[in-house]
Scaffold this active site. Structure first.
Site, PDB file in Angstrom:
ATOM      1  N   PRO A  11       0.788  -1.223   0.000  1.00 13.59           N
ATOM      2  CA  PRO A  11       0.000   0.000   0.000  1.00 13.59           C
ATOM      3  C   PRO A  11       0.825   1.281   0.000  1.00 13.59           C
ATOM      4  CG  PRO A  11      -0.168  -1.144   2.109  1.00 13.59           C
ATOM      5  CD  PRO A  11       0.493  -2.088   1.150  1.00 13.59           C
ATOM      6  N   ASN A  12       0.342   2.208  -0.787  1.00 15.46           N
ATOM      7  CA  ASN A  12       0.850   3.583  -0.908  1.00 15.46           C
ATOM      8  C   ASN A  12       2.167   3.693  -1.671  1.00 15.46           C
ATOM      9  OD1 ASN A  12      -1.293   4.914   0.572  1.00 15.46           O
ATOM     10  ND2 ASN A  12      -0.484   3.883   2.379  1.00 15.46           N
ATOM     11  N   ARG A  19       5.391  12.156  -3.029  1.00 16.55           N
ATOM     12  CA  ARG A  19       5.237  12.714  -1.682  1.00 16.55           C
ATOM     13  C   ARG A  19       6.408  12.193  -0.827  1.00 16.55           C
ATOM     14  NH1 ARG A  19       1.348  14.594  -3.846  1.00 16.55           N
ATOM     15  NH2 ARG A  19      -0.859  14.611  -3.297  1.00 16.55           N
ATOM     16  N   TYR A  24      11.564   8.777   1.404  1.00 16.36           N
ATOM     17  CA  TYR A  24      11.573   7.692   0.412  1.00 16.36           C
ATOM     18  C   TYR A  24      12.337   8.023  -0.889  1.00 16.36           C
ATOM     19  CZ  TYR A  24       8.008   5.847   3.534  1.00 16.36           C
ATOM     20  OH  TYR A  24       7.338   5.393   4.637  1.00 16.36           O
ATOM     21  N   ASN A  75       8.205  -5.471  -0.820  1.00 18.50           N
ATOM     22  CA  ASN A  75       8.072  -4.330   0.063  1.00 18.50           C
ATOM     23  C   ASN A  75       6.589  -4.262   0.401  1.00 18.50           C
ATOM     24  OD1 ASN A  75       7.913  -1.979   1.447  1.00 18.50           O
ATOM     25  ND2 ASN A  75       9.044  -0.725  -0.039  1.00 18.50           N
ATOM     26  N   ALA A  78       3.054  -0.768   4.840  1.00 18.22           N
ATOM     27  CA  ALA A  78       2.580  -0.816   6.228  1.00 18.22           C
ATOM     28  C   ALA A  78       2.013  -2.184   6.615  1.00 18.22           C
ATOM     29  CB  ALA A  78       1.545   0.272   6.463  1.00 18.22           C
ATOM     30  N   HIS A  81       3.855  -4.472   9.102  1.00 16.61           N
ATOM     31  CA  HIS A  81       3.762  -4.341  10.554  1.00 16.61           C
ATOM     32  C   HIS A  81       2.462  -4.892  11.133  1.00 16.61           C
ATOM     33  CE1 HIS A  81       7.125  -1.820   9.584  1.00 16.61           C
ATOM     34  NE2 HIS A  81       6.364  -0.965   8.927  1.00 16.61           N
ATOM     35  N   ASP A  88       1.286 -15.717   6.718  1.00 14.76           N
ATOM     36  CA  ASP A  88       0.814 -17.074   6.410  1.00 14.76           C
ATOM     37  C   ASP A  88       0.977 -17.397   4.921  1.00 14.76           C
ATOM     38  OD1 ASP A  88       0.154 -17.403   9.060  1.00 14.76           O
ATOM     39  OD2 ASP A  88      -2.002 -17.138   8.774  1.00 14.76           O
ATOM     40  N   GLU A  99      12.266  -9.793   2.221  1.00 15.75           N
ATOM     41  CA  GLU A  99      11.540  -8.590   2.653  1.00 15.75           C
ATOM     42  C   GLU A  99      12.456  -7.395   2.459  1.00 15.75           C
ATOM     43  OE1 GLU A  99      10.410  -8.754   6.801  1.00 15.75           O
ATOM     44  OE2 GLU A  99      10.126  -6.576   6.895  1.00 15.75           O
ATOM     45  N   HIS A 101      12.792  -2.879   2.525  1.00 16.97           N
ATOM     46  CA  HIS A 101      12.241  -1.552   2.820  1.00 16.97           C
ATOM     47  C   HIS A 101      13.190  -0.490   2.317  1.00 16.97           C
ATOM     48  CE1 HIS A 101       9.175  -3.400   5.216  1.00 16.97           C
ATOM     49  NE2 HIS A 101      10.124  -4.155   5.741  1.00 16.97           N
ATOM     50  N   ILE A 102      12.619   0.581   1.824  1.00 16.15           N
ATOM     51  CA  ILE A 102      13.412   1.711   1.339  1.00 16.15           C
ATOM     52  C   ILE A 102      14.071   2.415   2.528  1.00 16.15           C
ATOM     53  CG2 ILE A 102      13.258   3.956   0.178  1.00 16.15           C
ATOM     54  CD1 ILE A 102      10.703   2.762  -1.268  1.00 16.15           C
ATOM     55  N   SER A 103      13.283   2.684   3.552  1.00 19.15           N
ATOM     56  CA  SER A 103      13.788   3.400   4.736  1.00 19.15           C
ATOM     57  C   SER A 103      14.321   2.397   5.765  1.00 19.15           C
ATOM     58  CB  SER A 103      12.658   4.236   5.358  1.00 19.15           C
ATOM     59  OG  SER A 103      11.606   3.395   5.805  1.00 19.15           O
ATOM     60  N   ARG A 108      13.055   4.558  12.736  1.00 17.86           N
ATOM     61  CA  ARG A 108      11.833   5.370  12.651  1.00 17.86           C
ATOM     62  C   ARG A 108      10.923   5.093  13.864  1.00 17.86           C
ATOM     63  NH1 ARG A 108       9.359   4.950   6.855  1.00 17.86           N
ATOM     64  NH2 ARG A 108       8.216   6.764   7.682  1.00 17.86           N
ATOM     65  N   ARG A 112       7.103   0.778  13.594  1.00 16.28           N
ATOM     66  CA  ARG A 112       7.711   0.208  12.386  1.00 16.28           C
ATOM     67  C   ARG A 112       8.829  -0.790  12.714  1.00 16.28           C
ATOM     68  NH1 ARG A 112       5.514   3.565   8.311  1.00 16.28           N
ATOM     69  NH2 ARG A 112       5.206   5.652   9.104  1.00 16.28           N
TER      70      ARG A 112
HETATM   71  O1  CA2 Z   1      10.565   1.970   3.964  1.00 12.90           O
HETATM   72  C1  CA2 Z   1       9.741   1.282   3.353  1.00 12.90           C
HETATM   73  O2  CA2 Z   1       9.948   0.814   2.232  1.00 12.90           O
HETATM   74  C2  CA2 Z   1       8.369   1.032   3.974  1.00 12.90           C
HETATM   75  O3  CA2 Z   1       7.991  -0.303   3.665  1.00 12.90           O
HETATM   76  C3  CA2 Z   1       7.420   2.012   3.324  1.00 12.90           C
HETATM   77  C4  CA2 Z   1       6.012   1.971   3.923  1.00 12.90           C
HETATM   78  C5  CA2 Z   1       6.063   2.062   5.451  1.00 12.90           C
HETATM   79  O4  CA2 Z   1       4.765   1.912   5.973  1.00 12.90           O
HETATM   80  C6  CA2 Z   1       6.989   1.028   6.052  1.00 12.90           C
HETATM   81  O5  CA2 Z   1       7.022   1.210   7.451  1.00 12.90           O
HETATM   82  C7  CA2 Z   1       8.378   1.175   5.489  1.00 12.90           C
HETATM   83  C8  CA2 Z   1       5.193   3.134   3.399  1.00 12.90           C
HETATM   84  C9  CA2 Z   1       5.047   3.138   1.922  1.00 12.90           C
HETATM   85  C10 CA2 Z   1       4.372   4.408   1.539  1.00 12.90           C
HETATM   86  O6  CA2 Z   1       5.159   5.037   0.553  1.00 12.90           O
HETATM   87  C11 CA2 Z   1       4.948   6.352   0.315  1.00 12.90           C
HETATM   88  C12 CA2 Z   1       5.795   6.932  -0.585  1.00 12.90           C
HETATM   89  C13 CA2 Z   1       5.681   8.264  -0.868  1.00 12.90           C
HETATM   90  C14 CA2 Z   1       4.707   9.010  -0.252  1.00 12.90           C
HETATM   91  C15 CA2 Z   1       3.856   8.420   0.657  1.00 12.90           C
HETATM   92  C16 CA2 Z   1       3.966   7.085   0.933  1.00 12.90           C
END
Ligand code: CA2
Length: 145
Positions: A11-12, A19, A24, A75, A78, A81, A88, A99, A101-103, A108, A112
């Site tokens: 998601p997202n 954004r 990110y 990836n 959210a 978490h 499963d 798995e 993650h970018i960040s 954080r 997370r």
């Molecule tokens: O760091 C990551 O890749 C995350 O998986 C990104 C998720 C976050 O919930 C994880 O804790 C860490 C969020 C992805 C949303 O990406 C956006 C990118 C630009 C603007 C808004 C959201």
């Protein structure tokens, strides 16, 4: 044997590059897909790159990967978490899952720091910006060599 790796995004992540560039980075998901395809070419892997905002769709894709892919880089956003269902689904397939993650999720917010899927995957990569995707492909390549 299949040389296809599924790169799944939760998601997202369709908002990438549009954004929150401070967290990110400035690359869009399309840029990341292109970088994965290029890295895949170097590694001899075909990349099937997908994004969904829906948990059930991600689960269907994990099952599909279990049937026809060499491995999965995910990836899960959210859902990482929160989702026992993704945990499963990963447990239900026998190909390796990385798995990513970018960040650096551990640097954080507390919520997370815990991953529901980490116990089900081969390994975890986080904190290297969008380069985490490329590192995950290298990890899958060595896990399947
Ligand atoms: O760091 C990551 O890749 C995350 O998986 C990104 C998720 C976050 O919930 C994880 O804790 C860490 C969020 C992805 C949303 O990406 C956006 C990118 C630009 C603007 C808004 C959201």
């Amino acid at each position: 044997m299949s040389k296809t790796v599924f790169v799944l995004n939760g998601p997202n992540l369709n908002m990438l590059g549009k954004r929150e560039p401070g967290i990110y980075g400035g690359q869009t998901l399309k840029d990341v897909e292109e970088a994965c395809i290029a890295a895949g070419r170097e590694l001899g892997l075909t990349i099937d790159f997908r994004q969904s905002n829906h948990e059930g769709t991600l689960i269907d894709w994990i099952h599909e990967a279990g049937e026809k892919a060499l491995g999965v880089a995910i990836n899960a956003g959210a859902y990482t978490h929160t989702s026992i269902a993704l945990h499963d689904a990963i447990k239900a397939i026998s190909v390796p899952v990385v798995e990513l993650h970018i960040s650096n999720v551990h640097a954080r917010e507390e919520f997370r720091h815990h991953s529901m899927i980490a116990p089900a995957v081969k390994g975890v990569i986080c904190g290297f910006g969008t380069q985490s995707y490329i590192l995950a492909l290298h990890a899958l390549k060595s896990a399947t060599a």
